[in-house]
Structure formats: structure tokens, C-alpha cells
Design a protein around this motif. Sequence first.
Motif, PDB file in Angstrom:
ATOM      1  N   ASN A 187       0.817  -1.224   0.000  1.00 30.61           N
ATOM      2  CA  ASN A 187       0.000   0.000   0.000  1.00 30.61           C
ATOM      3  C   ASN A 187       0.848   1.270   0.000  1.00 30.61           C
ATOM      4  O   ASN A 187       0.442   2.289  -0.553  1.00 30.61           O
ATOM      5  N   TRP A 249      -5.077   7.076  -0.904  1.00 29.23           N
ATOM      6  CA  TRP A 249      -4.918   5.839  -1.669  1.00 29.23           C
ATOM      7  C   TRP A 249      -5.723   4.699  -1.039  1.00 29.23           C
ATOM      8  O   TRP A 249      -6.322   3.891  -1.748  1.00 29.23           O
ATOM      9  N   ARG A 253      -8.802   2.449  -2.594  1.00 28.78           N
ATOM     10  CA  ARG A 253      -8.861   0.986  -2.554  1.00 28.78           C
ATOM     11  C   ARG A 253     -10.202   0.531  -1.968  1.00 28.78           C
ATOM     12  O   ARG A 253     -10.818  -0.422  -2.458  1.00 28.78           O
ATOM     13  N   TRP A 282      -7.459  -3.143   1.966  1.00 25.37           N
ATOM     14  CA  TRP A 282      -7.624  -3.713   0.624  1.00 25.37           C
ATOM     15  C   TRP A 282      -6.370  -3.676  -0.241  1.00 25.37           C
ATOM     16  O   TRP A 282      -6.404  -3.178  -1.366  1.00 25.37           O
ATOM     17  N   ASN A 283      -5.285  -4.268   0.263  1.00 24.72           N
ATOM     18  CA  ASN A 283      -4.105  -4.425  -0.597  1.00 24.72           C
ATOM     19  C   ASN A 283      -4.425  -5.377  -1.751  1.00 24.72           C
ATOM     20  O   ASN A 283      -3.891  -5.243  -2.851  1.00 24.72           O
ATOM     21  N   ILE A 373      -6.527  -4.439  -8.304  1.00 22.51           N
ATOM     22  CA  ILE A 373      -6.904  -3.359  -7.381  1.00 22.51           C
ATOM     23  C   ILE A 373      -5.657  -2.543  -7.047  1.00 22.51           C
ATOM     24  O   ILE A 373      -4.651  -3.078  -6.626  1.00 22.51           O
ATOM     25  N   PHE A 374      -5.718  -1.272  -7.354  1.00 24.82           N
ATOM     26  CA  PHE A 374      -4.683  -0.300  -6.965  1.00 24.82           C
ATOM     27  C   PHE A 374      -5.345   1.055  -7.125  1.00 24.82           C
ATOM     28  O   PHE A 374      -6.321   1.188  -7.872  1.00 24.82           O
ATOM     29  N   PRO A 375      -4.846   2.065  -6.367  1.00 24.92           N
ATOM     30  CA  PRO A 375      -5.595   3.321  -6.280  1.00 24.92           C
ATOM     31  C   PRO A 375      -5.929   3.957  -7.631  1.00 24.92           C
ATOM     32  O   PRO A 375      -6.972   4.574  -7.789  1.00 24.92           O
TER      33      PRO A 375
END
Length: 399
Positions: A187, A249, A253, A282-283, A373-375
Motif C-alpha cells: 500500500n 490511496w 482501494r 484492501w491491498n 486493485i490499486f488506487p
Amino acid sequence: MQVPPFSLDAQLDALGKELDQAVLQVLRSGQYIGGSVIGGFEQAFAAAMGVPHAVGCNSGTDALVLALRGLGIGQGDEVITASFSFFATAEAISAVGATPVFVDVDPTTYLMDLDQIEAAITPATRVLLPVHLFGRPVDMERLCGIAARHGLKVVEDCAQATGASWAGRPVGSWGDVGCFSFFPTKNLGAAGDGGALTCRDGQLAQTLRELAVHGMPRRYLHTALGYNSRLDAIQAAVLAVKLPHLPRWVERRRAIAARYRQLLAGLAGIQLPAAGVAGHSWNQFVVRVPACLGGAKACAGSCTPSADSACFGMPEAGCRDWLKQQLQEAGVSTIIYYPIPIHRQPAFAPLGYGPGSLPVTERLCSEVLSLPIFPELSEAQQQRVIEVLGAVVQPLIAA
Ligand SMILES: *Cc1c(COP(=O)(O)O)cnc(C)c1O
């Protein structure tokens, strides 16, 4: 449209100038090891994690090793942890000479099953080492309660959970030591390896700091056998630029995870991760794709889907692996965290955990699939993931 599992492109577009400047400043200063840039980042990180002390180190793996060493853990000691994690969690325990003792995980949270801890405690147990896997916080009130009742230390593996919290308190501020990784896909990612330890006890912080630099309280006096595990000044400079953006960020997520949960809710056969606790960071967004119940070759569509699983009738591979390939062909990249549980890794064969010894962990390893999933994942990209997943899965369920 291609959807990568992770990308830094948009982040670099936004922060590139600032990062350039910060890195160049370190290069020009000539102070590459130690110095104010590192001290400044450590203070900012400690404040963000809600603790008085943070100590930079070379990686999340080293943070775990240093934490255990700092607490005096070694030969003959047992550390209770989860096998459903990245290998380093248990590797660090063995690296200090102690023995990892695995308990199974909860099938909905994917986290260490706290109900199983007390049965695993022996006279040799010294530490509970919970893993906030995929960014989901372990119930730290309960875990710390168990530790206190049995006189055990707590080391938190926060590698995947920077920015996560339990009951409003950041992870890494609950246990005796919190261990963070700045691996680029975490993260808060550095431009290479990096890690940090957090703790509340000033004396312990000093011990950790010395262990990370050859057990050296002052120049060329060595009071312990330590490590060369410093956070580089360049990495600290990169992290200092990024840290203020972490809350935003993490919010992004959370929004992406909520959208996945909402728009995939109707897709039979795919099991979504449990509803997030408020502090989930939420990594990863990890769904379960049940393996064919009939067993690989025998199935060919003849097995009976159960309540929580559906067989896609794919005879060659588990349905998860087949689905991953279908998504890849449509341009959607997914990742499997983790295909082989730690207790079944060849390196840990000497521990003697046979197949079936941790059934939930083993089942998850054959079923989990991490969606992108990534910002900076765009709405259009996420839409594409959802569409492709539906297009592949729905006909099989309907058939
Ligand atoms: C990434 C990770 C580590 C190790 O961190 P590194 O910085 O790669 O050494 C440890 N535990 C977990 C759960 C991780 O995901």
C-alpha cells in the motif's frame, strides 16, 4: 483494453516531479546511508501509524526477523502464526532459530482463526504473530487478550496492511512490534526494497535500531550480533513523498473494493471476500473460485455444485486456474496469492505438516484469485474486469 494487476504509471505521472526532486536531493547530498531524510521519514511514519517509535529497515522480511530478535526469540521458542501468508512470515521465524506453529485460517476473512490459538499454545510458545493478510485487520482486541492471558508477545505482520486499522487504531500499534514492508506493490511502496518496525516501547525501539545496524549502539562498539538492514536514504526520500497520499490511496482501494462487491454480488459461483471491516486497507481483492468438486478428470461436468461452490466442468485444471487463463486471454491480469501454503512448501517439509493438516488454508490456496486493485485503477478498467468475469462465468453457471 488491458487491465494490469498493478501499475504505477498514473502515480508517477502525478508525483514524478516531486519524486525526481527528492531523489536528486539525496544524490546531491552525498548522504546515502543514515541521515536526516531517514530520521524525518521515520518520525512521519510513526505519527501516521499512531506510535511513538518507527525504525526503518531493509525489507518487511527483515522487520519480522528484527522484531523477533529484539524480543529475544530464538532456539527452542515457538511462534504461532498463519500458513496462509507470504513465505517470509514463517521464514523469519525459522531465521531466528525458532519454530513456526501454524493454525488454520477462517474461510471468510482468510485470517488466522483466533479460536484455534489456545489449543496451539505450549510451554515453548513465546509469540503470537498475526498476519493482516490482503490488508484486512485481525481482531487485535481479541488477539492481544489471548496473548496477555498466556504471557505471550505479539508481533504484527503488517506488510500488506499499511493504512489499515482495527477499532480505529492503526495496525502495528497493537502488538509489541509492528512489521511493515515497502515492497513496491504494497500500500505504501518504495522504489525497491524497504521496511519499518513500529513500537511503543522506547527501549525496544533502541534495541531494534541497533540490531538493524550490526548490533552497534555507537560506532564500532558491537553489543549484539545484528544485521546490515538499513533503509536507504533514497528509499526514505521516495517514501516521504508518498506517505501523505496514503490515506487517500487507501480510500480509493476501499471504493474499488466496494464497487467490486456491489457489482459482482449477483455472479453465482464466485465467492466474494467477506464484507470489509471499517479499517480494511484492501491491498488485494481476493475472490474464491471453487475447484471442481468431482475431482479434476472424473468431473467433466458431472459433479454436483454445492451451496458455496459451482463446478465449471473444466476437466483439466481446477476451475480457478482455468478462469485465470480465460481472463488473461481477454486482457485482464489476475494473480494467485498464494498457490502453495507455507506449511506445504518443500523448505518446511521438516516441520512435518502433511496434506490436509490445515484444510481451510489448503482449500483457499486452490481457490483464491486476486482481481486488479490499486488506487489508480480507472472506473473503465474496473468495469472491464467485471464484464469479462461475468462473460466467462455466467454461461457456465447457466449451463
Ligand atoms: C511482502 C510481505 C512480507 C515481506 O516483505 P518484503 O518487504 O518483501 O521483505 C512479509 N509478510 C507478508 C504477509 C508480505 O506480504
